[in-house]
Design a protein around this motif. Structure first.
Motif, short mmCIF file in Angstrom:
data_model
loop_
_atom_site.label_atom_id
_atom_site.label_comp_id
_atom_site.label_asym_id
_atom_site.label_seq_id
_atom_site.Cartn_x
_atom_site.Cartn_y
_atom_site.Cartn_z
N MET A 1 -10.69 28.26 17.86
CA MET A 1 -10.89 27.01 17.16
C MET A 1 -11.04 25.89 18.19
SD MET A 1 -8.39 25.38 14.31
CE MET A 1 -7.83 23.76 14.65
N VAL A 2 -12.08 25.15 18.05
CA VAL A 2 -12.36 24.05 18.97
C VAL A 2 -12.03 22.74 18.27
CG1 VAL A 2 -14.11 22.90 20.34
CG2 VAL A 2 -14.17 25.39 20.08
N LEU A 3 -11.21 21.93 18.93
CA LEU A 3 -10.83 20.64 18.36
C LEU A 3 -11.80 19.56 18.82
CD1 LEU A 3 -6.96 20.73 18.92
CD2 LEU A 3 -8.20 21.21 16.82
N ALA A 4 -12.11 18.67 17.90
CA ALA A 4 -12.97 17.54 18.26
C ALA A 4 -12.15 16.55 19.07
CB ALA A 4 -13.50 16.88 16.98
N ALA A 5 -12.81 15.66 19.73
CA ALA A 5 -12.14 14.66 20.54
C ALA A 5 -11.21 13.82 19.67
CB ALA A 5 -13.16 13.77 21.24
N GLY A 6 -9.99 13.64 20.10
CA GLY A 6 -9.05 12.81 19.36
C GLY A 6 -8.19 13.59 18.37
N GLU A 7 -8.49 14.86 18.10
CA GLU A 7 -7.68 15.67 17.19
C GLU A 7 -6.51 16.29 17.96
OE1 GLU A 7 -9.70 18.51 14.81
OE2 GLU A 7 -11.22 17.09 14.15
N VAL A 8 -5.39 16.39 17.29
CA VAL A 8 -4.19 16.93 17.93
C VAL A 8 -3.67 18.10 17.11
CG1 VAL A 8 -1.84 16.40 18.68
CG2 VAL A 8 -3.60 14.65 18.81
N SER A 9 -3.21 19.12 17.77
CA SER A 9 -2.66 20.30 17.10
C SER A 9 -1.25 20.54 17.65
CB SER A 9 -3.54 21.51 17.37
OG SER A 9 -2.92 22.67 16.89
N PRO A 10 -0.28 20.86 16.77
CA PRO A 10 1.07 21.07 17.25
C PRO A 10 1.21 22.34 18.11
CG PRO A 10 0.94 21.56 14.91
CD PRO A 10 -0.37 20.98 15.31
N GLY A 11 0.42 23.34 17.82
CA GLY A 11 0.42 24.55 18.64
C GLY A 11 1.69 25.36 18.52
N LEU A 12 1.87 26.24 19.48
CA LEU A 12 3.00 27.16 19.48
C LEU A 12 4.33 26.43 19.66
CD1 LEU A 12 3.98 30.09 19.44
CD2 LEU A 12 3.65 30.14 21.92
N LEU A 13 4.35 25.43 20.51
CA LEU A 13 5.60 24.70 20.75
C LEU A 13 6.10 24.04 19.47
CD1 LEU A 13 7.76 23.67 22.69
CD2 LEU A 13 6.29 21.70 23.15
N GLY A 14 5.22 23.45 18.70
CA GLY A 14 5.62 22.83 17.44
C GLY A 14 6.19 23.84 16.47
N PHE A 15 5.56 25.01 16.39
CA PHE A 15 6.06 26.07 15.51
C PHE A 15 7.44 26.53 15.96
CE2 PHE A 15 6.68 30.60 14.76
CZ PHE A 15 6.70 30.60 13.37
N VAL A 16 7.63 26.72 17.24
CA VAL A 16 8.92 27.19 17.78
C VAL A 16 10.02 26.17 17.49
CG1 VAL A 16 10.18 27.75 19.90
CG2 VAL A 16 7.90 28.67 19.53
N VAL A 17 9.74 24.90 17.64
CA VAL A 17 10.73 23.85 17.38
C VAL A 17 11.10 23.84 15.90
CG1 VAL A 17 11.11 21.36 17.33
CG2 VAL A 17 10.08 22.42 19.35
#
Length: 53
Positions: A1-17
């Protein structure tokens, strides 16, 4: 998945937290229920008997 400029994803760290907070909440509630079960609440009759003395 490619994010457009300015988009933010929580990713694995967000899920773990979030998962760690969920596990901590589960164990805290489990411990609270155990402690609440140890509390002895007097019945109304016992309370009234002590009050009459």
């Amino acid at each position: 998945m490619v994010l457009a400029a300015g988009e933010v994803s929580p990713g694995l760290l967000g899920f773990v937290v979030v998962a760690a907070l969920g596990f901590a909440l589960y164990f805290l509630v489990k411990s609270m229920n155990k402690q609440m079960g140890k509390i002895e609440v007097p019945h109304e009759r016992e309370f009234e008997d002590d009050k009459a003395k």
